[in-house]
Each structure stands twice: as structure tokens, then as C-alpha cells.
Design a protein around this motif. Structure first.
Motif, short mmCIF file in Angstrom:
data_model
loop_
_atom_site.label_atom_id
_atom_site.label_comp_id
_atom_site.label_asym_id
_atom_site.label_seq_id
_atom_site.Cartn_x
_atom_site.Cartn_y
_atom_site.Cartn_z
N TRP A 38 0.83 -1.21 0.00
CA TRP A 38 0.00 0.00 0.00
C TRP A 38 0.85 1.25 0.00
CZ3 TRP A 38 0.70 3.54 3.76
CH2 TRP A 38 1.21 3.12 5.01
N LEU A 39 2.08 1.16 0.57
CA LEU A 39 2.97 2.31 0.55
C LEU A 39 3.38 2.65 -0.87
CD1 LEU A 39 4.72 4.37 2.04
CD2 LEU A 39 6.47 2.61 2.25
N ARG A 40 3.68 1.61 -1.68
CA ARG A 40 4.07 1.84 -3.07
C ARG A 40 2.95 2.53 -3.84
NH1 ARG A 40 2.76 -0.71 -7.64
NH2 ARG A 40 1.60 -2.27 -6.47
N ALA A 41 1.72 2.01 -3.66
CA ALA A 41 0.59 2.60 -4.37
C ALA A 41 0.33 4.03 -3.94
CB ALA A 41 -0.66 1.75 -4.14
N ALA A 42 0.42 4.29 -2.63
CA ALA A 42 0.14 5.63 -2.12
C ALA A 42 1.19 6.64 -2.55
CB ALA A 42 0.03 5.59 -0.60
N VAL A 43 2.46 6.29 -2.37
CA VAL A 43 3.54 7.23 -2.70
C VAL A 43 3.63 7.47 -4.20
CG1 VAL A 43 6.04 7.57 -2.64
CG2 VAL A 43 4.86 6.69 -0.63
N LEU A 44 3.57 6.41 -4.99
CA LEU A 44 3.63 6.57 -6.43
C LEU A 44 2.42 7.34 -6.96
CD1 LEU A 44 4.96 3.12 -7.70
CD2 LEU A 44 6.19 5.27 -7.47
N GLY A 45 1.25 7.05 -6.37
CA GLY A 45 0.05 7.76 -6.81
C GLY A 45 0.13 9.24 -6.51
N ALA A 46 0.57 9.59 -5.31
CA ALA A 46 0.68 11.00 -4.94
C ALA A 46 1.74 11.72 -5.78
CB ALA A 46 1.02 11.12 -3.45
N ASN A 47 2.87 11.08 -5.98
CA ASN A 47 3.92 11.69 -6.79
C ASN A 47 3.48 11.87 -8.25
OD1 ASN A 47 5.95 12.11 -4.88
ND2 ASN A 47 6.68 10.02 -5.04
N ASP A 48 2.81 10.86 -8.78
CA ASP A 48 2.33 10.96 -10.16
C ASP A 48 1.31 12.09 -10.30
OD1 ASP A 48 3.91 8.95 -11.05
OD2 ASP A 48 2.38 7.40 -11.04
N GLY A 49 0.39 12.16 -9.32
CA GLY A 49 -0.60 13.23 -9.38
C GLY A 49 0.02 14.60 -9.28
N LEU A 50 1.00 14.73 -8.40
CA LEU A 50 1.68 16.01 -8.23
C LEU A 50 2.45 16.42 -9.48
CD1 LEU A 50 2.60 18.29 -6.25
CD2 LEU A 50 4.51 16.79 -5.64
N VAL A 51 3.30 15.53 -9.96
CA VAL A 51 4.18 15.86 -11.09
C VAL A 51 3.39 16.00 -12.39
CG1 VAL A 51 6.12 15.04 -12.48
CG2 VAL A 51 6.16 14.77 -10.01
N SER A 52 2.47 15.08 -12.65
CA SER A 52 1.71 15.12 -13.90
C SER A 52 0.84 16.38 -13.99
CB SER A 52 0.83 13.88 -14.03
OG SER A 52 1.61 12.71 -14.07
N THR A 53 0.11 16.67 -12.92
CA THR A 53 -0.76 17.83 -12.94
C THR A 53 0.03 19.13 -12.99
OG1 THR A 53 -2.38 16.59 -11.65
CG2 THR A 53 -2.67 18.97 -11.74
N ALA A 54 1.10 19.20 -12.20
CA ALA A 54 1.94 20.40 -12.23
C ALA A 54 2.57 20.61 -13.60
CB ALA A 54 3.01 20.30 -11.15
N SER A 55 3.01 19.53 -14.22
CA SER A 55 3.62 19.65 -15.56
C SER A 55 2.60 20.11 -16.59
CB SER A 55 4.22 18.30 -15.97
OG SER A 55 5.24 17.90 -15.10
#
Length: 216
Positions: A38-55
Motif C-alpha cells: 500500500w505504501l508503493r501505491a500511495a507514494v507513487l500515486g501522490a507523486n504521479d498526481g503532483l508531477v503530472s498535474t503540475a507539468s
């Protein structure tokens, strides 16, 4: 001919520390191999949302100064990305679940296990729906960071600067949090996440600016 080096024996203090870590883990009842799922899913999901949306927002901001266009682009990225993360995680975990269930049945047939034992083992397997919801939620949380940062700033240059600064802080926090929960190096993890996020935003901004400057 190369000689094989022998491992140096642990000192008394190092042995005591090692034994204490094992005892603490057993007493606390933590299973870090399970928590990493669950840590992998949570951290990767948050990072992807942050980086993708910001980009996406920075890319649109490279050619359009309108705050409405920037916010709408970020919102579309949030919804589309969260759906994509949820579907991808669901399919991935379900495929893994099918493989583990099939292997479990083969083992039970070989060992002569009963149905009750098989059902008990199935309850310990990962849940695809929970994994999908966790990934979508984590992605949305990360995507909300640049959206909120840009929502209340009308000035174009100030808005871009604030988004970049807030995303930078969030990248460091997400990288550090994931490292701490996984018992890894916080500094290295934060730097990796930060550099990756910066690179994504800079490349998206630069390429969009280059393409937008040409008239088709």
C-alpha cells in the motif's frame, strides 16, 4: 587471483542494536513486506498526481496566461489521471491475485488442504478494489497541490513561481515520507523525487513553449 574477503565480525554494540531492531519489529507486529504494497501505491500515486498535474499546468502556462485555462487543464489532469491510476492498479493487482489464487489451489491440492484453509489464505491476498481506490485517492491528493496553489493568484508570473515553489516543497515531503515509512534514506529519496519532478516540469514547459511559438 582475487582473494575472497571475509566479513568483519560485528562488535558487541552492533550485535545488540541488530537484536534490538528484530525484537522491536516482532513486538510491534510490523510486516514491512506487506506494508510496502500500500505504501508503493500511495507514494507513487501522490507523486504521479503532483508531477503530472503540475507539468500540465506549467505547459499550458507556457503559452497561455489565463488562470482559468490553467486551472481547467489541471482539473482535467486530476480526473483523467486518477481514473487511469485506478484502472491500471485494479488490472495489475487482479492479475497478481489470479496468479496467486491459482498457485494456492495447486498447493492445496498437492498437500490435501481443505476449503476452509483455502478461504482463509484468500483473505490475506491483496484486494484489487482497495488498491484501485487507494491509487486514485493518492493521485488526487497529489494533484490538488498545484491546483490549490494556482487557484487564487491572478498575476501570471507570480502564479508560475508559486506553483513551482509549492510543488518543490511537496516533492521533498512526499519523497521524505515514503523513505521514512519504508525505512530508507530520506535525503536520497527526496533528491530523486525532487530532481525527477523538476525535470518533468522544465521539459513540459520548454517543449510546449517551443511548439506554441510556432504558427500552424
Amino acid at each position: 587471483m582475487a582473494t575472497k574477503q571475509k566479513a568483519l565480525p560485528l562488535t558487541l554494540d552492533e550485535e545488540n542494536q541488530h537484536e534490538q531492531v528484530i525484537v522491536d519489529d516482532e513486538n510491534n507486529g510490523f510486516d514491512y513486506s506487506k506494508r510496502s504494497q500500500w505504501l508503493r501505491a500511495a507514494v507513487l500515486g501522490a507523486n504521479d498526481g503532483l508531477v503530472s498535474t503540475a507539468s500540465l499546468m506549467m505547459g499550458v502556462g507556457a503559452v497561455k496566461q489565463d488562470v482559468k485555462a490553467m486551472i481547467l487543464t489541471g482539473f482535467a489532469g486530476l480526473v483523467g489521471g486518477a481514473c487511469s491510476m485506478a484502472i491500471g492498479e485494479f488490472v495489475s493487482v487482479y492479475s497478481q491475485l489470479d496468479i496467486e489464487v491459482a498457485q494456492m489451489k495447486r498447493e492445496n491440492m498437492r498437500k490435501g488442504g481443505g476449503i476452509e484453509q483455502e478461504e482463509g489464505e484468500k483473505e490475506e491476498l491483496p484486494n484489487p478494489l482497495q488498491a484501485a481506490c487507494a491509487s486514485a485517492f493518492a493521485y488526487a491528493v497529489g494533484a490538488m497541490v498545484p491546483l490549490l496553489a494556482a487557484s487564487f493568484i491572478k498575476d501570471y508570473k507570480v502564479r508560475l513561481g508559486v506553483v513551482a515553489a509549492v510543488v518543490t516543497l511537496a516533492l521533498v515531503v512526499f519523497g521524505w515520507l515514503g523513505a521514512v515509512l519504508g525505512r530508507a534514506s530520506g535525503l536520497k529519496a527526496s533528491l530523486r523525487v525532487l530532481l525527477g519532478g523538476w525535470l518533468a516540469m522544465v521539459v513540459t514547459f520548454g517543449l510546449t513553449k517551443l511548439v506554441g511559438s510556432n504558427r500552424f
